[in-house]
Design a protein around this motif. Structure first.
Motif, PDB file in Angstrom:
ATOM      1  N   GLU A   1     -10.344  -4.522 -19.276  1.00  0.00           N
ATOM      2  CA  GLU A   1     -10.501  -4.576 -17.816  1.00  0.00           C
ATOM      3  C   GLU A   1      -9.736  -5.705 -17.135  1.00  0.00           C
ATOM      4  OE1 GLU A   1     -11.745  -2.096 -15.884  1.00  0.00           O
ATOM      5  OE2 GLU A   1     -11.862  -1.110 -17.820  1.00  0.00           O
ATOM      6  N   ALA A   2      -9.020  -6.512 -17.901  1.00  0.00           N
ATOM      7  CA  ALA A   2      -8.173  -7.552 -17.303  1.00  0.00           C
ATOM      8  C   ALA A   2      -6.779  -6.967 -17.089  1.00  0.00           C
ATOM      9  CB  ALA A   2      -8.096  -8.774 -18.211  1.00  0.00           C
ATOM     10  N   LEU A   3      -6.247  -7.115 -15.892  1.00  0.00           N
ATOM     11  CA  LEU A   3      -4.916  -6.625 -15.569  1.00  0.00           C
ATOM     12  C   LEU A   3      -3.872  -7.543 -16.202  1.00  0.00           C
ATOM     13  CD1 LEU A   3      -3.229  -4.556 -13.945  1.00  0.00           C
ATOM     14  CD2 LEU A   3      -3.304  -6.185 -12.039  1.00  0.00           C
ATOM     15  N   VAL A   4      -2.995  -6.976 -17.052  1.00  0.00           N
ATOM     16  CA  VAL A   4      -2.001  -7.793 -17.743  1.00  0.00           C
ATOM     17  C   VAL A   4      -0.564  -7.343 -17.452  1.00  0.00           C
ATOM     18  CG1 VAL A   4      -3.604  -8.485 -19.565  1.00  0.00           C
ATOM     19  CG2 VAL A   4      -2.166  -6.453 -19.892  1.00  0.00           C
ATOM     20  N   GLY A   5      -0.407  -6.189 -16.782  1.00  0.00           N
ATOM     21  CA  GLY A   5       0.922  -5.710 -16.439  1.00  0.00           C
ATOM     22  C   GLY A   5       0.880  -4.785 -15.246  1.00  0.00           C
ATOM     23  N   VAL A   6       1.961  -4.774 -14.464  1.00  0.00           N
ATOM     24  CA  VAL A   6       2.044  -3.946 -13.265  1.00  0.00           C
ATOM     25  C   VAL A   6       3.432  -3.310 -13.188  1.00  0.00           C
ATOM     26  CG1 VAL A   6       2.022  -3.926 -10.730  1.00  0.00           C
ATOM     27  CG2 VAL A   6       0.438  -5.408 -11.977  1.00  0.00           C
ATOM     28  N   LEU A   7       3.438  -2.025 -12.884  1.00  0.00           N
ATOM     29  CA  LEU A   7       4.666  -1.280 -12.620  1.00  0.00           C
ATOM     30  C   LEU A   7       4.492  -0.629 -11.260  1.00  0.00           C
ATOM     31  CD1 LEU A   7       7.379   0.034 -13.454  1.00  0.00           C
ATOM     32  CD2 LEU A   7       6.045   1.796 -14.607  1.00  0.00           C
ATOM     33  N   ALA A   8       5.319  -1.022 -10.291  1.00  0.00           N
ATOM     34  CA  ALA A   8       5.236  -0.497  -8.924  1.00  0.00           C
ATOM     35  C   ALA A   8       6.449   0.371  -8.655  1.00  0.00           C
ATOM     36  CB  ALA A   8       5.169  -1.643  -7.917  1.00  0.00           C
ATOM     37  N   VAL A   9       6.185   1.583  -8.149  1.00  0.00           N
ATOM     38  CA  VAL A   9       7.265   2.534  -7.894  1.00  0.00           C
ATOM     39  C   VAL A   9       7.179   3.077  -6.474  1.00  0.00           C
ATOM     40  CG1 VAL A   9       7.609   3.190 -10.305  1.00  0.00           C
ATOM     41  CG2 VAL A   9       5.914   4.400  -8.941  1.00  0.00           C
ATOM     42  N   LYS A  10       8.319   3.598  -6.026  1.00  0.00           N
ATOM     43  CA  LYS A  10       8.386   4.249  -4.723  1.00  0.00           C
ATOM     44  C   LYS A  10       9.386   5.388  -4.824  1.00  0.00           C
ATOM     45  CE  LYS A  10      11.794   1.044  -2.759  1.00  0.00           C
ATOM     46  NZ  LYS A  10      12.096   0.145  -1.655  1.00  0.00           N
TER      47      LYS A  10
ATOM     48  N   GLN B   1       0.814  -1.216   0.000  1.00  0.00           N
ATOM     49  CA  GLN B   1       0.000   0.000   0.000  1.00  0.00           C
ATOM     50  C   GLN B   1       0.849   1.267   0.000  1.00  0.00           C
ATOM     51  OE1 GLN B   1      -2.646  -0.687   3.315  1.00  0.00           O
ATOM     52  NE2 GLN B   1      -4.164  -1.671   2.000  1.00  0.00           N
ATOM     53  N   SER B   2       2.118   1.156   0.371  1.00  0.00           N
ATOM     54  CA  SER B   2       3.008   2.319   0.349  1.00  0.00           C
ATOM     55  C   SER B   2       3.552   2.586  -1.051  1.00  0.00           C
ATOM     56  CB  SER B   2       4.165   2.128   1.340  1.00  0.00           C
ATOM     57  OG  SER B   2       5.101   1.191   0.836  1.00  0.00           O
ATOM     58  N   LEU B   3       3.338   1.660  -1.970  1.00  0.00           N
ATOM     59  CA  LEU B   3       3.831   1.798  -3.339  1.00  0.00           C
ATOM     60  C   LEU B   3       2.772   2.455  -4.211  1.00  0.00           C
ATOM     61  CD1 LEU B   3       5.251  -1.812  -3.797  1.00  0.00           C
ATOM     62  CD2 LEU B   3       6.498   0.227  -3.041  1.00  0.00           C
ATOM     63  N   GLU B   4       3.221   3.013  -5.306  1.00  0.00           N
ATOM     64  CA  GLU B   4       2.299   3.507  -6.316  1.00  0.00           C
ATOM     65  C   GLU B   4       2.300   2.466  -7.431  1.00  0.00           C
ATOM     66  OE1 GLU B   4       1.241   7.824  -8.237  1.00  0.00           O
ATOM     67  OE2 GLU B   4       3.234   7.484  -7.422  1.00  0.00           O
ATOM     68  N   LEU B   5       1.136   1.909  -7.719  1.00  0.00           N
ATOM     69  CA  LEU B   5       1.020   0.833  -8.688  1.00  0.00           C
ATOM     70  C   LEU B   5       0.305   1.324  -9.942  1.00  0.00           C
ATOM     71  CD1 LEU B   5      -0.283  -1.917  -6.239  1.00  0.00           C
ATOM     72  CD2 LEU B   5       2.038  -1.725  -7.102  1.00  0.00           C
ATOM     73  N   PHE B   6       0.934   1.103 -11.088  1.00  0.00           N
ATOM     74  CA  PHE B   6       0.303   1.392 -12.365  1.00  0.00           C
ATOM     75  C   PHE B   6      -0.021   0.066 -13.019  1.00  0.00           C
ATOM     76  CE2 PHE B   6       2.878   5.109 -11.494  1.00  0.00           C
ATOM     77  CZ  PHE B   6       2.011   6.142 -11.799  1.00  0.00           C
ATOM     78  N   GLY B   7      -1.194  -0.021 -13.617  1.00  0.00           N
ATOM     79  CA  GLY B   7      -1.600  -1.259 -14.258  1.00  0.00           C
ATOM     80  C   GLY B   7      -1.879  -1.070 -15.730  1.00  0.00           C
TER      81      GLY B   7
ATOM     82  N   ARG C   1       6.754  -1.477 -22.262  1.00  0.00           N
ATOM     83  CA  ARG C   1       7.149  -0.164 -22.785  1.00  0.00           C
ATOM     84  C   ARG C   1       6.049   0.864 -22.551  1.00  0.00           C
ATOM     85  NH1 ARG C   1      10.993   2.044 -25.537  1.00  0.00           N
ATOM     86  NH2 ARG C   1      12.005   0.074 -26.007  1.00  0.00           N
ATOM     87  N   ARG C   2       4.804   0.483 -22.762  1.00  0.00           N
ATOM     88  CA  ARG C   2       3.698   1.425 -22.541  1.00  0.00           C
ATOM     89  C   ARG C   2       3.604   1.820 -21.077  1.00  0.00           C
ATOM     90  NH1 ARG C   2      -1.455   0.373 -25.550  1.00  0.00           N
ATOM     91  NH2 ARG C   2      -2.064   2.217 -24.383  1.00  0.00           N
ATOM     92  N   LEU C   3       3.790   0.874 -20.161  1.00  0.00           N
ATOM     93  CA  LEU C   3       3.798   1.202 -18.733  1.00  0.00           C
ATOM     94  C   LEU C   3       4.940   2.165 -18.418  1.00  0.00           C
ATOM     95  CD1 LEU C   3       2.998  -2.303 -17.250  1.00  0.00           C
ATOM     96  CD2 LEU C   3       1.777  -0.203 -16.650  1.00  0.00           C
ATOM     97  N   TRP C   4       6.117   1.879 -18.941  1.00  0.00           N
ATOM     98  CA  TRP C   4       7.290   2.715 -18.696  1.00  0.00           C
ATOM     99  C   TRP C   4       7.078   4.121 -19.261  1.00  0.00           C
ATOM    100  CZ3 TRP C   4      11.072   4.301 -16.097  1.00  0.00           C
ATOM    101  CH2 TRP C   4      12.135   5.003 -16.656  1.00  0.00           C
TER     102      TRP C   4
ATOM    103  N   CYS D   1      10.251  -0.870  -8.148  1.00  0.00           N
ATOM    104  CA  CYS D   1      10.506  -2.024  -7.282  1.00  0.00           C
ATOM    105  C   CYS D   1       9.860  -3.305  -7.803  1.00  0.00           C
ATOM    106  CB  CYS D   1      10.113  -1.735  -5.841  1.00  0.00           C
ATOM    107  SG  CYS D   1       8.465  -1.175  -5.627  1.00  0.00           S
ATOM    108  N   CYS D   2       8.883  -3.187  -8.681  1.00  0.00           N
ATOM    109  CA  CYS D   2       8.291  -4.362  -9.320  1.00  0.00           C
ATOM    110  C   CYS D   2       7.827  -3.948 -10.713  1.00  0.00           C
ATOM    111  CB  CYS D   2       7.089  -4.895  -8.538  1.00  0.00           C
ATOM    112  SG  CYS D   2       7.492  -5.602  -6.942  1.00  0.00           S
ATOM    113  N   PHE D   3       8.102  -4.789 -11.692  1.00  0.00           N
ATOM    114  CA  PHE D   3       7.708  -4.497 -13.068  1.00  0.00           C
ATOM    115  C   PHE D   3       7.466  -5.836 -13.742  1.00  0.00           C
ATOM    116  CE2 PHE D   3       9.095  -1.591 -16.871  1.00  0.00           C
ATOM    117  CZ  PHE D   3       7.838  -1.726 -17.428  1.00  0.00           C
ATOM    118  N   PHE D   4       6.202  -6.190 -13.895  1.00  0.00           N
ATOM    119  CA  PHE D   4       5.855  -7.501 -14.426  1.00  0.00           C
ATOM    120  C   PHE D   4       4.755  -7.388 -15.472  1.00  0.00           C
ATOM    121  CE2 PHE D   4       7.403  -8.544 -10.135  1.00  0.00           C
ATOM    122  CZ  PHE D   4       8.326  -9.529 -10.439  1.00  0.00           C
ATOM    123  N   VAL D   5       4.903  -8.156 -16.537  1.00  0.00           N
ATOM    124  CA  VAL D   5       3.853  -8.321 -17.541  1.00  0.00           C
ATOM    125  C   VAL D   5       3.524  -9.805 -17.584  1.00  0.00           C
ATOM    126  CG1 VAL D   5       3.254  -8.116 -19.985  1.00  0.00           C
ATOM    127  CG2 VAL D   5       4.604  -6.312 -18.880  1.00  0.00           C
TER     128      VAL D   5
END
Length: 149
Positions: free
Chosen positions: A61-70, A50-56, A92-95, A77-81
């Motif tokens: 509407e299906a989550l297929v990628g996550v980029l977590a930053v602090k 919850q302390s991270l900022e998560l971009f999806g 690349r689009r998340l970045w 700190c996390c970047f997964f597709v």
């Protein structure tokens, strides 16, 4: 494809599930058991997540990628597709979204061994040799905006 902030328990739970599944598939085989346990404990820590900022990245509407930053969106700190969506430009689009919504001059990441080539394609460079901390192998990398304009 839509990129947006992840919020609420349901979306956060989906993000953690995607990170866990992708990590176990792609990264865990490269880590010592202690490293796997430490990473899983990290993403299962509700307060920490919850302390991270998560971009999806959402596809219908299906989550297929996550980029977590602090650290003010400076450290990834996390970047997964999701495995079945990799190599389709979603990372690349998340970045690029992160670059659009923040104005930091430098971004950092501790890249897992198999992610180093992907980060290089995004404009990152190694800041040091591969390291091992708590059973987790990573290469410290950084992206400097003015070098990549």
């Amino acid at each position: 494809m839509e990129i947006r902030l992840i919020n609420g328990k349901s979306q956060t739970d989906s993000a953690v599930r995607l990170m866990r599944e992708t990590f176990m598939h792609s990264v865990a085989p490269l880590y010592a058991p202690r490293g796997v346990d430490n990473f899983l404990a990290f993403i299962e820590d509700r307060t920490l997540v919850q302390s991270l900022e998560l971009f999806g990245a959402f596809e219908n509407e299906a989550l297929v990628g996550v980029l977590a930053v602090k650290e003010g969106r400076r450290h990834i700190c996390c970047f997964f597709v999701q495995a079945s969506y990799q190599r389709q430009g979603i990372g690349r689009r998340l970045w690029e979204h992160l670059l659009t919504v923040s104005d930091n001059e430098m971004y950092t990441v501790h890249a897992s061994p198999n992610a180093v080539p992907a980060y290089i394609r995004l404009g990152f460079a190694a800041a040091a040799e591969e390291q091992n901390a708590d059973g987790m192998r990573f290469t410290p990398m950084r992206f400097i905006r003015e070098e990549n304009v």
